[in-house]
Design an enzyme around this catalytic site. Structure first.
Site, PDB file in Angstrom:
ATOM      1  CD  GLU A  54     -39.363  -5.337  61.507  1.00 12.09           C
ATOM      2  OE1 GLU A  54     -39.173  -4.147  61.036  1.00 12.09           O
ATOM      3  OE2 GLU A  54     -39.224  -6.613  61.131  1.00 12.09           O
ATOM      4  CE  LYS A 144     -36.216  -3.066  58.761  1.00 12.93           C
ATOM      5  NZ  LYS A 144     -37.620  -3.739  58.599  1.00 12.93           N
ATOM      6  CB  CYS A 177     -36.594  -7.284  59.842  1.00 12.72           C
ATOM      7  SG  CYS A 177     -37.525  -8.456  59.023  1.00 12.72           S
TER       8      CYS A 177
END
Length: 472
Positions: A54, A144, A177
């Site tokens: 990321e 995300k 994440c």
């Protein structure tokens, strides 16, 4: 079915002075060039897919959405079947370069970048994981959903369930994440039958628990899946830690993993390559004659270096250090701390204890080969709210020299212990619907090798008992 995977713990270059799209693009091109060097090495070692972290093209240098949009690129939809390497729209862009790299090396690349899209408010910026196949085509993208304080990004109305199929017969689910700690999309993808995952991350470590590799390993083990986890190389102990976790071949929690975890706050670039076994019955291979010809023309492979071979540091400019918060991601917690030494009889080294908080009951048994009294090895039971988002319960065996739960929030110093155990068994009874991340780490924060760890999971209609056993 087996394939060879690589994850790149890459150190992102950045320029805090970038104020124009051209300057931002220069930063991304510099990082794309570093990606190219890593991809060449991964290809030489036999990799078929490489996952990058990321913020790998930008670093998290944004204060507002306008900053993120400086680095924004319109990532094409999979239905467009776009090959940015050939498209005028992407000439001179990082995405165009990465498309060319994937095609030239015949590698699947997974990268994270800013997707700039038109929306009702004008232009939106999304933290986006992008999959590029061996033809250089953008085959999937994922926005995300669970943003970790990233107010400069937009998110979709609901979590997206995104996956892509590869020419070597494996389907990969996608998430980024902080998503890992939520039901959607990760667990929902598992429920849909996906067994292999690509995970890009800039994780924030809170020693001694919830470290990057602990959470990665625990998640893969708990679901019985394969996880290719690429974390940032920036910031060392503050943010790093990557791994390839192979638990998706239906082995009842048995598998293999290769990991790297930092020993200091120095930035560190590492390439991991590992053979991964997955379940048969995925999408059929789609290799073409052109792909076979390109494979034959690929650079010859020589003797492989160690699995965790270090790459040259790529950091440039002012060192970017994500500050370790003064407090862990919970504001308050209820805890019970039981020193294990107090549970041993005179001259005995086998100690057992029970600690409870409310309905949470934790039990531990250890065989100690070297006591360090001042470390006060203890059993901890703790309940709290994680970032005020969801309830979190913790059972742990930790050094607790202060005699209270401050050891759970101890910071980097809490990762070091001289106490030695030859056996550890830790059990907890949870609600039957609870999701647990079982893990064990050695002094320094490295996850215990999979061959030394046994996990049993038994549940009925009401109770789920998970036992973690480790032996030297």
């Amino acid at each position: 079915l087996e394939y060879t995977a690589a994850v790149a713990q890459q150190v992102a270059k950045y320029d805090l002075r970038a104020r124009t799209p051209r300057q931002a693009q220069a930063v991304m091109l510099a990082n794309a060039a570093a990606f190219n060097r890593t991809a060449i090495e991964a290809k030489r070692r036999g990799a078929q897919i490489v996952v990058f972290p990321e913020y790998g093209l930008t670093a998290p240098v944004f204060a507002a959405q306008a900053d993120a949009l400086l680095y924004g690129t319109r990532v094409p939809e999979p239905a467009e079947r776009a090959v940015p390497c050939d498209a005028a729209e992407y000439e001179g862009s990082a995405l165009g370069q990465l498309s060319c790299i994937a095609r030239q090396l015949r590698l699947v690349l997974v990268v994270d970048m800013v997707d700039a899209q038109q929306c009702e408010s004008g232009q939106c910026a999304y933290n986006t994981q992008v999959a590029i196949d061996e033809q250089g085509m953008v085959v999937q993208k994922y926005h995300k959903y669970h943003l970790y304080g990233e107010s400069y990004f937009n998110r979709s109305a609901l979590p997206e369930l995104r996956w892509f199929d590869t020419s070597f017969g494996v389907r990969f689910g996608m998430f980024v994440c902080f998503d890992l700690l939520f039901q959607a999309p990760p667990a929902e993808l598992v429920a849909s039958g996906v067994r292999d995952f690509v995970f890009s991350s800039w994780w924030v470590n809170f020693p001694p628990v919830l470290l990057s590799t602990q959470v990665q390993s625990g998640w893969a083990r708990a679901h019985g899946v394969n996880l290719l986890a690429a974390n940032t190389g920036n910031g060392g102990l503050r943010s790093s830690g990557s791994g390839i976790y192979s638990y998706g071949a239906g082995g009842g929690g048995q598998g293999s993993e290769v990991t790297t975890f930092p020993s200091s706050n120095a930035s560190d670039a590492v390439l991991l390559v590992h053979q991964v076994r997955t379940e048969e019955g995925g999408p059929p291979p789609q290799a073409t004659a052109a792909a076979a010809e390109a494979e034959a023309a690929a650079p010859p492979s020589s003797s492989s270096p160690p699995a965790a071979a270090k790459l040259p540091s790529l950091e440039a400019g002012i060192p970017l250090m994500v500050p370790l918060p003064a407090a862990a991601p919970w504001l308050s917690a209820d805890a019970s701390v039981v020193p294990l030494a107090a549970t041993c009889g005179a001259g005995e080294r086998v100690c057992s204890a029970t600690a409870s908080v409310g309905a949470l009951v934790c039990k531990a048994e250890v065989l100690v080969t070297q006591w360090v009294p001042e470390e006060a090895l203890s059993l901890v039971a703790l309940t709290t709210m994680y970032h005020d988002l969801f309830p979190l319960e913790l059972c742990a065996v930790l050094p607790c020299p202060q005699g209270n739960a401050s050891c759970v929030f101890g910071g980097p110093d809490a990762l070091t212990s001289a106490t030695r155990l030859s056996h550890l068994a830790l059990a907890a009874d949870w609600d039957a619907s609870a999701f647990a991340l079982p893990f064990a780490s050695t002094s320094g924060g490295n996850v215990l090798p999979s061959c030394a760890l046994q996990i049993t999971d038994a549940k009925d209609a009401l109770v789920r008992r998970i036992t973690v056993s480790a032996a030297a």
